[in-house]
Design a protein around this motif. Structure first.
Motif, mmCIF file in Angstrom:
data_model
loop_
_atom_site.group_PDB
_atom_site.id
_atom_site.type_symbol
_atom_site.label_atom_id
_atom_site.label_comp_id
_atom_site.label_asym_id
_atom_site.label_seq_id
_atom_site.Cartn_x
_atom_site.Cartn_y
_atom_site.Cartn_z
ATOM 1 N N ASP A 154 0.857 -1.191 0.000
ATOM 2 C CA ASP A 154 0.000 0.000 0.000
ATOM 3 C C ASP A 154 0.890 1.236 0.000
ATOM 4 O O ASP A 154 1.366 1.670 1.046
ATOM 5 N N ILE A 155 1.123 1.781 -1.149
ATOM 6 C CA ILE A 155 2.061 2.901 -1.290
ATOM 7 C C ILE A 155 1.305 4.214 -1.122
ATOM 8 O O ILE A 155 0.320 4.468 -1.818
ATOM 9 N N ALA A 156 1.767 5.034 -0.196
ATOM 10 C CA ALA A 156 1.158 6.343 0.020
ATOM 11 C C ALA A 156 1.476 7.258 -1.163
ATOM 12 O O ALA A 156 2.488 7.072 -1.845
ATOM 13 N N PRO A 157 0.607 8.244 -1.424
ATOM 14 C CA PRO A 157 0.837 9.144 -2.570
ATOM 15 C C PRO A 157 2.199 9.822 -2.546
ATOM 16 O O PRO A 157 2.863 9.938 -3.584
ATOM 17 N N GLU A 158 2.636 10.263 -1.350
ATOM 18 C CA GLU A 158 3.929 10.946 -1.286
ATOM 19 C C GLU A 158 5.077 9.974 -1.556
ATOM 20 O O GLU A 158 6.098 10.338 -2.142
ATOM 21 N N GLU A 159 4.907 8.697 -1.140
ATOM 22 C CA GLU A 159 5.927 7.695 -1.432
ATOM 23 C C GLU A 159 5.984 7.404 -2.929
ATOM 24 O O GLU A 159 7.074 7.297 -3.512
ATOM 25 N N PHE A 160 4.822 7.280 -3.533
ATOM 26 C CA PHE A 160 4.786 6.998 -4.970
ATOM 27 C C PHE A 160 5.411 8.147 -5.768
ATOM 28 O O PHE A 160 6.111 7.928 -6.759
ATOM 29 N N ALA A 161 5.159 9.387 -5.315
ATOM 30 C CA ALA A 161 5.736 10.546 -6.006
ATOM 31 C C ALA A 161 7.259 10.501 -5.971
ATOM 32 O O ALA A 161 7.937 10.900 -6.924
ATOM 33 N N GLU A 162 7.826 9.978 -4.877
ATOM 34 C CA GLU A 162 9.279 9.921 -4.734
ATOM 35 C C GLU A 162 9.890 8.691 -5.408
ATOM 36 O O GLU A 162 11.059 8.720 -5.807
ATOM 37 N N LEU A 163 9.100 7.618 -5.554
ATOM 38 C CA LEU A 163 9.651 6.353 -6.041
ATOM 39 C C LEU A 163 9.050 5.893 -7.361
ATOM 40 O O LEU A 163 9.312 4.772 -7.799
ATOM 41 N N ALA A 164 8.237 6.731 -7.992
ATOM 42 C CA ALA A 164 7.505 6.309 -9.192
ATOM 43 C C ALA A 164 8.424 5.829 -10.306
ATOM 44 O O ALA A 164 8.060 4.931 -11.075
ATOM 45 N N ASP A 165 9.615 6.395 -10.408
ATOM 46 C CA ASP A 165 10.527 6.020 -11.490
ATOM 47 C C ASP A 165 11.299 4.742 -11.184
ATOM 48 O O ASP A 165 12.075 4.275 -12.025
ATOM 49 N N VAL A 166 11.092 4.187 -9.995
ATOM 50 C CA VAL A 166 11.889 3.029 -9.585
ATOM 51 C C VAL A 166 11.039 1.787 -9.371
ATOM 52 O O VAL A 166 11.320 0.722 -9.910
ATOM 53 N N ILE A 167 9.972 1.914 -8.589
ATOM 54 C CA ILE A 167 9.228 0.742 -8.147
ATOM 55 C C ILE A 167 8.086 0.407 -9.095
ATOM 56 O O ILE A 167 7.731 1.191 -9.974
ATOM 57 N N ASP A 197 9.055 -9.821 -13.622
ATOM 58 C CA ASP A 197 7.982 -9.158 -12.872
ATOM 59 C C ASP A 197 8.033 -9.521 -11.392
ATOM 60 O O ASP A 197 7.849 -8.656 -10.520
ATOM 61 N N MET A 198 8.270 -10.793 -11.086
ATOM 62 C CA MET A 198 8.324 -11.203 -9.679
ATOM 63 C C MET A 198 9.496 -10.550 -8.961
ATOM 64 O O MET A 198 9.385 -10.153 -7.794
ATOM 65 N N THR A 199 10.598 -10.419 -9.678
ATOM 66 C CA THR A 199 11.777 -9.779 -9.073
ATOM 67 C C THR A 199 11.526 -8.291 -8.844
ATOM 68 O O THR A 199 11.936 -7.724 -7.816
ATOM 69 N N LYS A 200 10.840 -7.648 -9.781
ATOM 70 C CA LYS A 200 10.555 -6.221 -9.608
ATOM 71 C C LYS A 200 9.608 -5.998 -8.428
ATOM 72 O O LYS A 200 9.764 -5.027 -7.672
ATOM 73 N N ILE A 201 8.632 -6.894 -8.260
ATOM 74 C CA ILE A 201 7.746 -6.792 -7.091
ATOM 75 C C ILE A 201 8.554 -6.943 -5.803
ATOM 76 O O ILE A 201 8.394 -6.174 -4.849
ATOM 77 N N TYR A 202 9.441 -7.941 -5.793
ATOM 78 C CA TYR A 202 10.279 -8.171 -4.616
ATOM 79 C C TYR A 202 11.172 -6.968 -4.328
ATOM 80 O O TYR A 202 11.234 -6.470 -3.189
ATOM 81 N N MET A 203 11.851 -6.464 -5.349
ATOM 82 C CA MET A 203 12.734 -5.317 -5.157
ATOM 83 C C MET A 203 11.945 -4.076 -4.737
ATOM 84 O O MET A 203 12.409 -3.278 -3.914
ATOM 85 N N SER A 204 10.753 -3.912 -5.288
ATOM 86 C CA SER A 204 9.915 -2.762 -4.911
ATOM 87 C C SER A 204 9.554 -2.821 -3.438
ATOM 88 O O SER A 204 9.576 -1.810 -2.730
ATOM 89 N N ARG A 205 9.227 -4.020 -2.968
ATOM 90 C CA ARG A 205 8.894 -4.170 -1.546
ATOM 91 C C ARG A 205 10.090 -3.838 -0.653
ATOM 92 O O ARG A 205 9.943 -3.179 0.381
ATOM 93 N N ILE A 206 11.257 -4.318 -1.069
ATOM 94 C CA ILE A 206 12.462 -4.030 -0.282
ATOM 95 C C ILE A 206 12.761 -2.529 -0.292
ATOM 96 O O ILE A 206 13.074 -1.926 0.752
ATOM 97 N N ILE A 207 12.648 -1.902 -1.454
ATOM 98 C CA ILE A 207 12.943 -0.466 -1.563
ATOM 99 C C ILE A 207 11.955 0.356 -0.742
ATOM 100 O O ILE A 207 12.343 1.309 -0.049
ATOM 101 N N ILE A 208 10.676 0.011 -0.793
ATOM 102 C CA ILE A 208 9.677 0.733 0.011
ATOM 103 C C ILE A 208 9.995 0.571 1.490
ATOM 104 O O ILE A 208 9.933 1.537 2.269
ATOM 105 N N THR A 209 10.342 -0.652 1.897
ATOM 106 C CA THR A 209 10.690 -0.903 3.304
ATOM 107 C C THR A 209 11.903 -0.083 3.714
ATOM 108 O O THR A 209 11.931 0.525 4.796
ATOM 109 N N LEU A 210 12.920 -0.055 2.861
ATOM 110 C CA LEU A 210 14.129 0.719 3.155
ATOM 111 C C LEU A 210 13.822 2.210 3.182
ATOM 112 O O LEU A 210 14.325 2.951 4.050
#
Length: 725
Positions: free
Chosen positions: A448-461, A512-525
């Motif tokens: 569940d990505i907050a709008p401000e998080e998505f604005a900062e990470l949209a080009d990555v996750i 796709d599975m790896t990108k989901i995994y990496m996105s979760r790790i990046i959001i957590t970090l």
């Protein structure tokens, strides 16, 4: 005890002088002080009363007086003198403070002071910026500054009275409704505290019900415990009924106050220099002669005021010390909340370095799961490595379960479970632990990505969840179809490129599975870094500016890690399948053995003569015949399946490990380019002075607050020293 000794004991000069010293320090704006405050409507006789009490000839001209609070202090001394100073108001600027504190007039003769007082008032008005002529528009009408008049002499007894401007209901020439409201607020500020004795001045010749000052006093002194009524102008009360009403007030028969009412006569504007004894002759006449002697006349009032001032000061002295001490503690706490001072580059760099050091300590502890090393790890976002490991376990389980496009065939017989090993971890079902980890992942709201998080990470996750199809069960049909469409002149062999194509198809969900995994790790970090900064830097404005300075570099490092993961996917999918791992040959040999075993199983005999232990026996001559039943195409398809299966199993394990080790652990957590190493002390040291000022330089409001707290602590500390000496 003599009369003089009794007066000295009552007045208690050392105690009262301490309170006056506190008032000079403007401590009253922080801690209420014991005081006598004279209040009343305009034209109530306040100025005349003050002259009677202090001997100071206050002029009746409204342009010269009652435009600010006046503190009048009388003190016993061997010689006569009068000193006039200005105490800056509580909201005075530093320039205005210095300007008015420079005002000082001293006169050594009562006669000389009477002659100079009007001019002294004019000069004081000019220094405070108050209009000398109320009809002009130059300067203010009222001021928060306090005019302090100290009267010394051998016949003076210690008494301090504060006079405030008179309340008025209608605007006069040069005044406005704002001025009217300001005076009311000024009066309220002086009378609201329980340590203030309210001297409500009321003209006797006016109906008391029309006097607004009593209503105002009742607002803050509902029980009338600290309000003393002073009735003036008795010589103007001529009607017997009006005289009776005044007597009823003094005798407590009407609108009683705990401190009661006093009846006094003061000099009028056209009077001569009559002393109190001459003025008090009126009280020998009817009906005033019937009133208690301790309730009429200036001398009786002065004695009562001195007693009241000492009484309230003695009573409140212990709590006053407590209040000052408490205020010092509160000020220090507020000052500490602002952090160390950041006025210059050295202070700014030191301040930011300390925050960076604390953040790195928090990051190291989080990577080691040493959650007892620092306070604050109860915040879920700060348990970094725990979340990373949990997410990685879920990734591994999901990968083995559904990363392949089609299910491989299961080799081996259900009749011999002890000999049959599972062909691949992809056939494993998620155990209870993985299910619990999924629940934790759901609670952590990683997806569940907050709008401000998505604005900062949209080009990555990955911006949204990607649907992963369940592996199909048509592997053999698919291999057969692809093989028949791409076969060549093969004689018991197949084109090696076919394996590359087949593996790419079987692993097409890896990206796709790896990108989901990496996105979760990046959001957590990302959330850890936000929470970590919040835990080491309490000042929101500094955090926001620091975040702006960091976010670009963080984004670049997140992208680098995501690119590393993408490279690993590309390497696996685009190269020709190859491995040096000996387990590949072992797995392939085992698969071939299973196939031969399945062909021979129908020919196995279980009679007692051919049994050795529990194993069925076969005739060696049956082995060549068993493999003859398959066509060349069937054998090639099985060979392709078994090679791809053996390689895929090894490649999947290798890929999961590589993604974690190279993309997550190295690029995101511990490597030299980890996002956790953006905000370090070295980074702070290399910042330019302008960048430092922009990030941690104090705003005007913070500087003002810091200066205010610092000055308040100094003033209150000095006040505490005065009270304790």
């Amino acid at each position: 005890m003599t009369a003089s000794q009794d007066i000295t004991t009552l007045s208690n000069p050392p105690l009262l002088e301490k309170i006056d010293k506190l008032r000079d320090l403007n401590i009253g704006q922080h801690v209420p002080l014991p005081q006598l405050v004279v209040v009343g409507d305009q034209s109530s006789g306040k100025s005349s009363l003050l002259e009677s009490l202090s001997g100071i000839p206050f002029p009746q001209d409204q342009s010269l007086c009652t435009r600010y609070a006046t503190q009048i202090t009388s003190r016993r001394d061997i010689s006569n003198s009068v000193e006039v100073r200005i105490i800056p108001g509580p909201h005075a600027s530093e320039d205005h403070r210095k300007h008015v504190e420079g005002f000082h007039r001293q006169v050594h003769s009562s006669l000389e002071f009477r002659e100079q007082f009007p001019d002294i008032l004019k000069k004081a008005n000019e220094r405070m910026g108050v209009r000398s002529d109320i009809s002009t528009g130059i300067g203010t009408v009222f001021s928060e500054d306090v005019l302090k008049i100290e009267v010394y002499g051998p016949n003076e007894d210690y008494l301090t009275i504060i006079d405030v401007p008179g309340i008025f209901r209608t605007t006069m020439q040069g005044t406005t409704k704002d001025d009217m409201a300001m005076v009311r607020d000024l009066v309220k500020r002086y009378i609201k505290d329980g340590r203030t004795i309210i001297l409500a001045v009321l003209p006797s010749n006016v109906d008391i019900a029309t006097q607004e000052i009593l209503e105002l006093a009742e607002e803050y002194d509902k029980k009338g415990e600290r309000t003393l009524g002073v009735l003036t102008k008795p010589d103007l009360v001529l009607e017997p009924s009006a005289q009776a009403a005044v007597c009823n007030l003094v005798q407590g028969k009407k609108r009683p106050l705990n401190l009661g009412y006093f009846l006094v006569r003061n000099r009028g504007p056209n009077s001569g220099l009559e002393g109190p004894s001459e003025l008090d002759k009126i009280f020998r006449k009817h009906p005033w002669a019937d009133l208690p002697r301790d309730r009429v006349g200036i001398l009786a009032l002065k004695d009562t005021l001195r007693s009241l001032l000492v009484e309230i000061t003695k009573r409140e002295f212990p709590t006053l010390i407590q209040d000052v001490s408490r205020q010092i503690r509160e000020c220090k706490r507020e000052l500490n909340s602002l952090g160390p001072p950041r006025q210059d580059e050295r202070e700014q760099r030191s301040f930011l370095c300390s925050i960076a050091g604390a953040f790195q300590d928090r990051a190291r502890a989080a990577l080691m799961a040493d959650y007892n090393a620092n306070t604050g790890f109860d915040e879920d976002e700060l348990r970094l490595i725990t979340h990373v490991v949990n997410i990685t376990d879920i990734f591994g389980a999901d990968f083995h379960e559904s990363a392949h496009s089609r299910q491989f065939e299961k080799l081996g017989s259900a009749e011999e479970p002890e000999e049959v090993e599972k062909s691949d971890d992809c056939d494993d079902k998620a155990g209870p632990m993985v299910n619990e980890l999924r629940e934790l992942l759901e609670k952590a709201r990683v997806d569940d990505i907050a709008p401000e998080e998505f604005a900062e990470l949209a080009d990555v996750i990955t911006p949204e969840k990607i649907s992963m199809p369940v592996p199909c069960d048509n592997f053999s049909e698919w291999i057969n179809e692809v093989y028949l469409k791409s076969r060549g002149l093969d004689l018991g062999t197949f084109n090696a490129n076919f394996l590359t194509t087949a593996f790419a198809e079987q692993s097409r969900k890896w990206g796709d599975m790896t990108k989901i995994y990496m996105s979760r790790i990046i959001i957590t970090l990302h959330r850890f870094i936000v929470a970590g900064l919040r835990s080491v830097c309490s000042e929101e404005q500094v955090r926001n500016k620091l975040w702006i300075a960091m976010i670009e570099s963080l984004g670049e490092r997140y992208k680098k890690a995501m690119d590393q993961a993408r490279l690993l996917v590309e390497v696996e999918q685009c190269k020709q399948p190859y491995t040096l791992n000996k387990q590949f040959a072992q797995a392939l040999s085992k698969a071939r053995g299973y196939r031969v075993t399945e062909l021979l199983r129908p020919k196995a005999r279980k009679d007692s003569k051919q049994f050795v232990g529990t194993q069925p026996m076969i005739n060696l001559n049956d082995i060549p015949k068993a493999v003859e039943v398959k066509s060349n195409v069937e054998q090639l398809q099985e060979e392709i399946h078994d090679i791809l299966h053996a390689y895929y199993s090894l490649a999947a394990d290798r890929f999961i490990d590589n993604v974690f080790q190279l993309a997550v652990d190295y690029c995101l957590l511990r490597g030299p380019s980890s996002p956790l190493k953006v905000f370090t002390q070295d980074w702070v040291i290399n910042l330019e002075a302008e960048q430092l000022e922009q990030i941690v330089g104090e705003t005007r409001s913070v500087k003002k607050r810091r200066q205010g707290y610092t000055k308040k602590i100094v003033d209150l500390t000095n006040a505490l020293k005065i009270l304790r000496t």
